[in-house]
Structure formats: structure tokens, C-alpha cells
Design a protein around this motif. Structure first.
Motif, PDB file in Angstrom:
ATOM      1  N   TYR A 232       0.852  -1.387  -0.193  1.00  0.00           N
ATOM      2  CA  TYR A 232       0.272   0.121   0.004  1.00  0.00           C
ATOM      3  C   TYR A 232       1.392   1.136  -0.414  1.00  0.00           C
ATOM      4  O   TYR A 232       2.083   1.228   0.228  1.00  0.00           O
ATOM      5  CB  TYR A 232      -0.502   0.050   1.480  1.00  0.00           C
ATOM      6  N   LYS A 233       0.519   2.609  -0.263  1.00  0.00           N
ATOM      7  CA  LYS A 233       0.620   3.544  -0.459  1.00  0.00           C
ATOM      8  C   LYS A 233       0.721   4.528   1.272  1.00  0.00           C
ATOM      9  O   LYS A 233      -0.518   4.440   1.712  1.00  0.00           O
ATOM     10  CB  LYS A 233       0.577   4.503  -1.497  1.00  0.00           C
ATOM     11  N   PRO A 234       1.778   4.537   1.712  1.00  0.00           N
ATOM     12  CA  PRO A 234       0.967   4.553   3.438  1.00  0.00           C
ATOM     13  C   PRO A 234       0.905   6.107   3.112  1.00  0.00           C
ATOM     14  O   PRO A 234       1.550   7.114   1.766  1.00  0.00           O
ATOM     15  CB  PRO A 234       2.692   5.046   3.384  1.00  0.00           C
ATOM     16  N   VAL A 235      -0.135   6.664   4.199  1.00  0.00           N
ATOM     17  CA  VAL A 235      -0.945   8.107   4.086  1.00  0.00           C
ATOM     18  C   VAL A 235       0.315   9.299   4.180  1.00  0.00           C
ATOM     19  O   VAL A 235       1.377   9.315   4.766  1.00  0.00           O
ATOM     20  CB  VAL A 235      -2.067   7.780   5.122  1.00  0.00           C
ATOM     21  N   ARG A 236      -0.324  10.734   3.783  1.00  0.00           N
ATOM     22  CA  ARG A 236       0.909  11.525   3.716  1.00  0.00           C
ATOM     23  C   ARG A 236      -0.223  12.146   4.220  1.00  0.00           C
ATOM     24  O   ARG A 236      -1.116  13.158   3.458  1.00  0.00           O
ATOM     25  CB  ARG A 236       1.306  12.064   2.235  1.00  0.00           C
ATOM     26  N   HIS A 237       0.140  13.017   5.248  1.00  0.00           N
ATOM     27  CA  HIS A 237      -1.038  13.699   6.109  1.00  0.00           C
ATOM     28  C   HIS A 237      -0.675  15.336   5.951  1.00  0.00           C
ATOM     29  O   HIS A 237       0.172  15.591   5.882  1.00  0.00           O
ATOM     30  CB  HIS A 237      -0.830  13.592   7.469  1.00  0.00           C
TER      31      HIS A 237
ATOM     32  N   PRO B 204      -5.758  18.721   4.078  1.00  0.00           N
ATOM     33  CA  PRO B 204      -7.554  18.190   3.923  1.00  0.00           C
ATOM     34  C   PRO B 204      -7.794  18.583   2.885  1.00  0.00           C
ATOM     35  O   PRO B 204      -8.073  19.796   1.987  1.00  0.00           O
ATOM     36  CB  PRO B 204      -8.298  18.987   5.441  1.00  0.00           C
TER      37      PRO B 204
END
Length: 152
Positions: free
Chosen positions: A130-135, A138
Motif C-alpha cells: 500500500y502507499k503510506p498515508v501522507r497527512h 484536507p
């Protein structure tokens, strides 16, 4: 005085030794010689159930056979050819060390060089699926206040 210190430090740098690898108190050379059942007693409970109780299917033996062949046909000092596989749940055994495996992550095959530290882990752990979430900021519609922002 400074020259003698320099000579001593360069002599210390030449004596660089590498740390010998041990897996649960057994060195790599001894790991290569032991049977699958004896290796199964060294790994974690989850892997032990897989290796000893349930056994391995033909697909895992085929993967090991391909890895052996790739290692045998490679030139001395060069890395062996990449062997592609979908078997993300294959446990890394000592026989695989030094091989190149292309582990499928759902989109592509990620090349993984098997190192001694990987023994006992699963191949899928080294090919993220998976592609890690980039916070960041918004997006549109993420909050109630974003309704009042004009789109254009």
C-alpha cells in the motif's frame, strides 16, 4: 607525535571485522546444514506451525528450487537473477540467503535481496502493498467549513 597517531588510527581502520550473524544462538553456517524440522524449532510459534505441523506445499518447494538454480547459474561475485513470485506468505529460510526475489505487491514485483537478518520473516514484509498515508492539507469536502470556500 601527530604522525604516529595517524599511523595508529589507520592501522585500527584496516582491522575492521564484521559481526558474525547468529539466529537464536546458531550461526549461519550451521543453519545451512540443519533440516527443515530443526529450523522449525528455532523460529517463532506462527512459523513453526506452518513449517512443522502443516508442512509446505509444492509452490514453496518450486520457489526454493528456482532460487537454487538462479544462484547456481550466477557468476561468482555477482548477484543472482531475480526470481519473481506471488508467495508473500513464504517464510525466509537460511537456504534463501543471498538470493534476489521479486515479491509481488499487487501492482509490481519489488526486488528484494535476502539477507541473513530476514530469516524467519515472511517475504511480504519486505514488499509494501500500500502507499503510506501522507497527512497534508484536507481536501475539498473534508470539513463543514469547506462548504463556504468558493470552488472557482
Amino acid at each position: 607525535f601527530f604522525f604516529s597517531l595517524f599511523r595508529m588510527s589507520s592501522a585500527l581502520q584496516k582491522k575492521r571485522t564484521f559481526k558474525k550473524f547468529y539466529f537464536r544462538g546458531v550461526d549461519l553456517d550451521a543453519l545451512m546444514e540443519i533440516s527443515t524440522e530443526e529450523f522449525g524449532n528455532l523460529v517463532t510459534a506462527r512459523a513453526r506451525r506452518r513449517l512443522i505441523k502443516r508442512g509446505l506445499t509444492r509452490r514453496y518447494y518450486a520457489l526454493n528450487k528456482k532460487l537454487r538454480k538462479a544462484k547456481r547459474e550466477s557468476v561468482q561475485g555477482e548477484k543472482p537473477a531475480v526470481v519473481k513470485t506471488h508467495l508473500r506468505d513464504a517464510i525466509v529460510v537460511p537456504e534463501m540467503v543471498g538470493s534476489m526475489v521479486g515479491v509481488y505487491n499487487g501492482i509490481t514485483f519489488n526486488s528484494v535481496e535476502i539477507k541473513p537478518e530476514m530469516i524467519g520473516h515472511y517475504l511480504g514484509e519486505f514488499s509494501i502493498s500500500y502507499k503510506p498515508v501522507r497527512h497534508g492539507r484536507p481536501g475539498i469536502g473534508a470539513t463543514n467549513s469547506s462548504r463556504f470556500i468558493p470552488l472557482k
